[in-house]
Scaffold this motif. Sequence first.
Motif, short mmCIF file in Angstrom:
data_model
loop_
_atom_site.label_atom_id
_atom_site.label_comp_id
_atom_site.label_asym_id
_atom_site.label_seq_id
_atom_site.Cartn_x
_atom_site.Cartn_y
_atom_site.Cartn_z
N UNK A 106 10.49 -0.97 14.85
CA UNK A 106 9.18 -0.85 14.21
C UNK A 106 9.11 -1.19 12.74
N UNK A 107 10.25 -1.38 12.10
CA UNK A 107 10.26 -1.77 10.69
C UNK A 107 9.47 -3.06 10.47
N UNK A 108 9.01 -3.23 9.26
CA UNK A 108 8.26 -4.46 8.91
C UNK A 108 8.96 -5.17 7.75
N UNK A 159 0.84 -1.21 0.00
CA UNK A 159 0.00 0.00 0.00
C UNK A 159 0.87 1.26 0.00
N UNK A 160 1.70 1.35 -1.01
CA UNK A 160 2.58 2.51 -1.19
C UNK A 160 1.73 3.78 -1.15
N UNK A 161 2.20 4.76 -0.38
CA UNK A 161 1.41 5.97 -0.16
C UNK A 161 1.90 7.12 -1.05
N UNK A 162 1.00 8.06 -1.38
CA UNK A 162 1.41 9.20 -2.20
C UNK A 162 2.54 9.98 -1.51
N UNK A 163 3.51 10.39 -2.31
CA UNK A 163 4.61 11.18 -1.76
C UNK A 163 5.71 10.35 -1.11
N UNK A 164 5.55 9.04 -1.07
CA UNK A 164 6.53 8.20 -0.37
C UNK A 164 7.78 7.96 -1.22
N UNK A 165 8.83 7.48 -0.54
CA UNK A 165 10.08 7.13 -1.21
C UNK A 165 10.22 5.61 -1.23
N UNK A 204 13.46 2.96 6.46
CA UNK A 204 13.40 3.77 7.67
C UNK A 204 13.23 2.82 8.85
N UNK A 205 14.00 3.07 9.92
CA UNK A 205 14.01 2.10 11.02
C UNK A 205 12.69 2.07 11.79
N UNK A 206 11.92 3.13 11.69
CA UNK A 206 10.70 3.21 12.48
C UNK A 206 9.46 2.70 11.72
N UNK A 207 9.28 3.22 10.51
CA UNK A 207 8.04 2.88 9.78
C UNK A 207 8.29 2.24 8.42
N UNK A 208 9.55 1.98 8.10
CA UNK A 208 9.86 1.39 6.79
C UNK A 208 9.25 0.00 6.64
N UNK A 209 8.85 -0.30 5.41
CA UNK A 209 8.27 -1.62 5.11
C UNK A 209 9.09 -2.27 4.00
N UNK A 210 9.55 -3.48 4.26
CA UNK A 210 10.39 -4.21 3.31
C UNK A 210 9.63 -5.41 2.78
N UNK A 211 9.41 -5.45 1.48
CA UNK A 211 8.68 -6.57 0.89
C UNK A 211 9.61 -7.48 0.11
N UNK A 212 9.55 -8.76 0.44
CA UNK A 212 10.38 -9.75 -0.25
C UNK A 212 9.52 -10.46 -1.29
N UNK A 213 9.87 -10.25 -2.56
CA UNK A 213 9.15 -10.89 -3.66
C UNK A 213 10.01 -11.98 -4.30
N UNK A 241 18.47 9.42 1.04
CA UNK A 241 17.12 9.67 1.56
C UNK A 241 17.14 10.23 2.98
N UNK A 242 18.30 10.32 3.57
CA UNK A 242 18.55 10.80 4.94
C UNK A 242 17.94 9.89 6.00
N UNK A 243 16.65 9.60 5.90
CA UNK A 243 16.01 8.81 6.95
C UNK A 243 15.71 7.37 6.53
N UNK A 244 16.08 7.03 5.31
CA UNK A 244 15.73 5.70 4.81
C UNK A 244 14.40 5.74 4.07
N UNK A 245 14.13 4.69 3.32
CA UNK A 245 12.93 4.70 2.47
C UNK A 245 11.69 4.26 3.23
N UNK A 246 10.54 4.63 2.68
CA UNK A 246 9.26 4.18 3.24
C UNK A 246 9.00 2.73 2.86
N UNK A 247 9.33 2.40 1.60
CA UNK A 247 9.04 1.06 1.09
C UNK A 247 10.23 0.52 0.30
N UNK A 248 10.66 -0.68 0.63
CA UNK A 248 11.73 -1.34 -0.12
C UNK A 248 11.20 -2.66 -0.67
#
Length: 374
Positions: free
Chosen positions: A311-313, A188-194, A283-292, A258-265
């Motif tokens: 908090x990363x996922x 669920x990539x959000x508008x404006x995200x990295x 991002x260590x707090x809210x970043x989401x990493x998807x393995x495909x 990105x300074x703070x890390x990406x929102x979605x990897x």
Amino acid sequence: VLCQQTITCRAAIAWKTNSPLAIEEVQVDPPKAGEVRIKLKSTGICGSDDHVLKGLVPMHFPLIPGHEGAGIVESIGTGVSSVKPGDKVLILVIPQCRECNSCLHLKGNFCEKQDVLPASGLMMDGTSRFTCKGKRIYHSFRTSTFSEYTVVPEFSVAKIDDAAPMDKICLISCEVPTGYWAAVHSAKVTPGSICVVFGLGGIGSAVVMGCKASGASRIIGVDINEEKFPRARALGVTDCLNPRNLKKPVQQVVKEMTVVGVDFAFEAIGLVDTMLAAWDSCNQSYGVCLIIGWAPPNTKLCLEAETIISGRTMKGVCLGDYKTRDCIPQLVTCYLQNKINIDPLATHQLPFDQIHKAFELYHAGKVIRCILLF
Ligand code: APR
Ligand code: ZN
């Protein structure tokens, strides 16, 4: 219409791992109860097929590979009710039986009747429908689309719109939903995200399309093959990185950019190292990493345990978490309504008997997807 004839046709057989595919005359048995025999129209060459041929994933040989396929129903076994001869269909690598724990669960889509993890290479009754030179040939994923005709379980078949163009719609059986849905539905990539996408092959390109469609403001593409960069930029990648040309680890460069890390990897390669790089890019707090990507068996992913609590996922995903038989026909309809454009992914098309040339192009890194036409 119940057809009890064996069909003799051409298929590409992998007699053993790491040997060229052989186009052979094969006998394809009629479909048994609950099965469908399909005349293939088109099939794509996916990274997973290459993993199979190289023996990177455990499969039984000899086999007929291929899992990304579109065709027309030729005949059906007893009890089949969702398709009839003449229907246009897509063949599904992850089926939807509508009976198992995963299918009945609100969220799951990894149907227990899949034949990927682990792979038996056989139909549900423990037998094969293919014979060549008197030898039984194994199925791959119960799909085996590198054949003029194949037999698959009814629950691995999705009936699609009659208007679907059969020369490229096969991409909607695997590549497009695997990548595009991973971004739009699973992450669920959000508008404006990295976002960062590791691997700009077929799947990664579809991920990029999904990030772009979701309104990502920046999409970093990572690949060791710089020939992939122009097409990736055309799809929406804003920054291209080749890890082999960097002085620092790629995750460090992504962090600095990105300074703070990406929102979605997203990892769309299937290697442990790039999975870790994707995780570290988040991002260590809210970043989401998807393995495909599909990693080889018996490899372990080792994360630094103390960093987990921030908090990363990390999440694995196949076919975007969607139930395949319910949702894939809808994606076909979206394509027909011009809500999604898959055409840039279908970079090459060749007749089925040029499958060797298609694999050469794939190995040379020249293609996003090469589609074989029957
Ligand atoms: N670092 C960065 N990029 C890499 C690396 C690496 N170490 N190794 C390979 N790549 C790139 C390749 O150059 C290629 O562009 O990854 C891309 C892989 O793309 P494809 O070979 O087209 O494979 P694809 O069909 O996209 O599948 C990718 O997803 O579903 C899984 O099983 C599939 O694991 C496979 C992955
Ligand atoms: Zn199921």
